[in-house]
Design an enzyme around this catalytic site. Sequence first.
Site, short mmCIF file in Angstrom:
data_model
loop_
_atom_site.label_atom_id
_atom_site.label_comp_id
_atom_site.label_asym_id
_atom_site.label_seq_id
_atom_site.Cartn_x
_atom_site.Cartn_y
_atom_site.Cartn_z
N ARG A 172 0.81 -1.22 0.00
CA ARG A 172 0.00 0.00 0.00
C ARG A 172 0.85 1.27 0.00
O ARG A 172 0.49 2.27 0.61
CB ARG A 172 -0.95 0.01 1.21
CG ARG A 172 -1.93 -1.15 1.24
CD ARG A 172 -2.87 -1.14 0.02
NE ARG A 172 -3.76 -2.29 0.07
CZ ARG A 172 -3.53 -3.46 -0.53
NH1 ARG A 172 -2.44 -3.61 -1.27
NH2 ARG A 172 -4.38 -4.45 -0.43
N SER A 221 -11.29 -0.06 3.44
CA SER A 221 -10.40 -0.59 4.48
C SER A 221 -9.70 0.55 5.19
O SER A 221 -9.02 1.36 4.57
CB SER A 221 -9.37 -1.54 3.86
OG SER A 221 -10.00 -2.69 3.35
N GLU A 291 -4.64 3.10 6.58
CA GLU A 291 -4.60 2.91 5.13
C GLU A 291 -5.37 4.04 4.44
O GLU A 291 -4.99 4.50 3.38
CB GLU A 291 -5.21 1.57 4.75
CG GLU A 291 -5.18 1.28 3.25
CD GLU A 291 -5.62 -0.13 2.89
OE1 GLU A 291 -6.18 -0.30 1.80
OE2 GLU A 291 -5.41 -1.05 3.71
#
Length: 334
Positions: A172, A221, A291
């Site tokens: 990520r 998320s 995130e």
Amino acid sequence: MSALADALPDVRGKLTPDAPLAPLVWFKAGGAAQWLFEPKDVDDLAHFLGTLDPAIPVMALGLGSNMIVRDGGVPGVVIRLGKAFSYANPDGLTLTCGGGTSGILVASTARDAGIAGVEFLRSIPGTVGGFVRMNGGAYGRETCDILVACDVVLRSGERVTLSNAELGYTYRHSTLPEGAIVVSAIFRGHAGDPQVIQAEMDRIAAAREESQPLRSRTGGSTFKNPDGHKAWALIDQAGCRGLRRGDAQVSEKHCNFLLNLGAATSADIEALGEEVRDKVKADSGVTLEWEIQRIGVSLPLPFRGEGRGEGAVSASDYGDVPLSQPSPLKGRGL
């Protein structure tokens, strides 16, 4: 505002002052962009960035699915890529896609062209520019698995092509320079049967529908999966399923999703996330990393202590403006 308006370059696209961002993000909360720029094409974008005062911050906005826009708004210029940047052109086993192209369009075009391996993009509610910057992924696949190269307009207005290797991908994360805008990307898959590809896309869509609160005001998320752990499991173990702060709630369906039940402010949502992090740390010793991107500035401190901003948070790694620093535009008559 008038001082900044005088400093903005002439454009062929659309420039909107004090543009509300809440309608453009999935949480439906947060403040306004000082300016919102929707470029007409790549030339318009490059000209704008190349002649814009380097002291004025810029950031890109895709579908707004993985983002908290703080209640104080976003100083500088928010750039949103429109229809001119939404396309997916197959050529053999590759797809050239605009930076504003949705994952659904990329996956569907690949299916029709018999290109397998990009089905997972069907499940990510974002655009190509976001996938490239954040190494977006799902169901065992990531952008770094399929990206060949991308075309980028740097904050200076310079146009460059960056290979997969030059983006320094990790989980990520990429090393794409701050202020750079991804205008196109080339993805490579492998030969596949369109019917088989569609079946995989259907499987992914059903799995998401069953496990995620897709019809809610959410940001996707919230936290990265720590090494050796699933974020949702740690959150559940810490007793946070259904936890609320005002109208902000930890989803009961998927603990790694935060929800706006109706009237939550961005401060409510972010403070709830920090509370979850604290509880997980106390329960398991694991520190969850955000995130979701958190951008902009919080409202002034007097609003804290009224259920709207307890639990002050620090700036994330996504170019946020910390409360301890003045606006980059201070001194410009704003």
